[in-house]
Design a protein around this motif. Structure first.
Motif, short mmCIF file in Angstrom:
data_model
loop_
_atom_site.label_atom_id
_atom_site.label_comp_id
_atom_site.label_asym_id
_atom_site.label_seq_id
_atom_site.Cartn_x
_atom_site.Cartn_y
_atom_site.Cartn_z
N GLU A 33 0.85 -1.18 0.00
CA GLU A 33 0.00 0.00 0.00
C GLU A 33 0.89 1.23 0.00
O GLU A 33 1.89 1.27 0.74
CB GLU A 33 -0.88 0.02 1.25
CG GLU A 33 -1.85 -1.13 1.31
CD GLU A 33 -2.62 -1.18 2.62
OE1 GLU A 33 -2.42 -0.28 3.47
OE2 GLU A 33 -3.39 -2.13 2.79
N THR A 34 0.57 2.22 -0.85
CA THR A 34 1.39 3.43 -0.91
C THR A 34 0.54 4.67 -0.77
O THR A 34 -0.67 4.64 -1.01
CB THR A 34 2.17 3.53 -2.24
OG1 THR A 34 1.25 3.70 -3.31
CG2 THR A 34 3.02 2.29 -2.49
N GLU A 35 1.20 5.74 -0.36
CA GLU A 35 0.54 7.03 -0.26
C GLU A 35 1.55 8.12 -0.62
O GLU A 35 2.74 7.96 -0.37
CB GLU A 35 0.01 7.27 1.15
CG GLU A 35 1.11 7.24 2.21
CD GLU A 35 0.59 7.41 3.62
OE1 GLU A 35 -0.23 8.31 3.85
OE2 GLU A 35 1.05 6.64 4.50
N THR A 36 1.08 9.17 -1.23
CA THR A 36 1.94 10.31 -1.53
C THR A 36 1.93 11.25 -0.35
O THR A 36 0.87 11.63 0.15
CB THR A 36 1.44 11.05 -2.79
OG1 THR A 36 1.48 10.13 -3.89
CG2 THR A 36 2.30 12.25 -3.11
N ALA A 42 6.90 9.59 -1.38
CA ALA A 42 5.82 8.63 -1.15
C ALA A 42 6.23 7.66 -0.06
O ALA A 42 7.41 7.47 0.23
CB ALA A 42 5.51 7.88 -2.45
N ARG A 43 5.24 7.02 0.54
CA ARG A 43 5.48 6.04 1.60
C ARG A 43 4.75 4.75 1.26
O ARG A 43 3.62 4.77 0.79
CB ARG A 43 4.97 6.60 2.93
CG ARG A 43 5.18 5.65 4.10
CD ARG A 43 5.21 6.37 5.42
NE ARG A 43 6.40 7.21 5.48
CZ ARG A 43 6.47 8.37 6.15
NH1 ARG A 43 5.43 8.82 6.83
NH2 ARG A 43 7.58 9.07 6.16
N ALA A 44 5.42 3.64 1.51
CA ALA A 44 4.84 2.32 1.27
C ALA A 44 4.73 1.56 2.59
O ALA A 44 5.55 1.76 3.50
CB ALA A 44 5.70 1.54 0.29
N HIS A 45 3.72 0.71 2.66
CA HIS A 45 3.50 -0.16 3.82
C HIS A 45 3.37 -1.58 3.29
O HIS A 45 2.54 -1.85 2.42
CB HIS A 45 2.23 0.24 4.57
CG HIS A 45 2.20 1.68 4.95
ND1 HIS A 45 2.79 2.17 6.09
CD2 HIS A 45 1.66 2.76 4.33
CE1 HIS A 45 2.61 3.47 6.16
NE2 HIS A 45 1.93 3.85 5.09
N ALA A 46 4.20 -2.48 3.82
CA ALA A 46 4.15 -3.88 3.39
C ALA A 46 4.69 -4.77 4.50
O ALA A 46 5.74 -4.48 5.07
CB ALA A 46 4.97 -4.07 2.12
N PHE A 49 6.15 -3.31 7.58
CA PHE A 49 7.26 -2.37 7.42
C PHE A 49 6.78 -1.13 6.68
O PHE A 49 5.84 -1.18 5.90
CB PHE A 49 8.42 -3.02 6.65
CG PHE A 49 9.05 -4.16 7.38
CD1 PHE A 49 10.03 -3.94 8.34
CD2 PHE A 49 8.65 -5.46 7.13
CE1 PHE A 49 10.61 -4.99 9.02
CE2 PHE A 49 9.22 -6.53 7.80
CZ PHE A 49 10.20 -6.28 8.75
N THR A 50 7.49 -0.04 6.92
CA THR A 50 7.21 1.21 6.23
C THR A 50 8.50 1.67 5.57
O THR A 50 9.58 1.62 6.21
CB THR A 50 6.72 2.28 7.23
OG1 THR A 50 5.52 1.80 7.85
CG2 THR A 50 6.46 3.59 6.54
#
Length: 176
Positions: A33-36, A42-46, A49-50
């Motif tokens: 999952e990503t967000e600007t 941008a930031r990713a969550h998986a 982890f971030t």
């Protein structure tokens, strides 16, 4: 000293046999999952982890606070291939004193800028896998073939782009 814990072989073999004997092997669903946050940042969550991606300050709007997105793509390829080397080295009882994958690529920057009719893509991706091991070359060749054929990213990329791989064992390129 080996990087690979070959004592895990029995546990890995049991896991593989359990899957082989299963009535059905359900497909995997890796996701991110990503967000600007701001501009290119941008930031990713998986997997709990971030991690962030950004562009360098030289790009208008970039702040240089994290690696570029394409670096994660290339690192993902290298990490996936390395995981297959580890899994199969355990299975085959091969001790590895060194395992590294270096990836280089070429892109036509006009594609990302919208300056050509074709979609943006990689022109080529080249990688060098470096191994240090006492295993015989025949075992190493089998390990290379198995790791590459079991790597999801290698399989996908090899069908989509000119993918050129070299394996160096104990400082010498391996003839395949």
């Amino acid at each position: 000293m080996s990087l690979i814990d070959t004592t895990l072989r029995e546990r890995l073999d049991r896991r593989i046999e359990g899957l082989r004997d299963a009535r059905e092997i359900k497909p995997g669903h890796p996701s991110v999952e990503t967000e600007t946050l701001s501009n290119y940042h941008a930031r990713a969550h998986a997997d709990g982890f971030t991690f962030d991606a950004d562009e360098p300050v030289s790009k208008v709007g970039g702040t240089g606070t994290a690696p570029r997105p394409l670096r994660y793509f290339l690192a993902g390829f290298a990490f996936c291939l390395q995981a297959q080397y580890v899994r199969n080295a355990i299975r085959m009882g091969i001790e590895l004193d060194e395992l590294a994958v270096d990836v280089e690529s070429e892109i036509d920057r006009r594609g990302g800028l919208g300056f050509r009719d074709e979609p943006a893509d990689f022109e080529s991706i080249a990688y060098t896998t470096t191994l240090r091991t006492d295993a015989p070359d025949s075992d190493v060749r089998e390990l290379v073939e198995t790791a590459e054929s079991c790597c999801y990213v290698h399989g996908t990329l090899s069908q989509a782009v000119d993918l050129d791989g070299t394996t160096v064992v104990n400082g010498t390129p391996l003839d395949r």
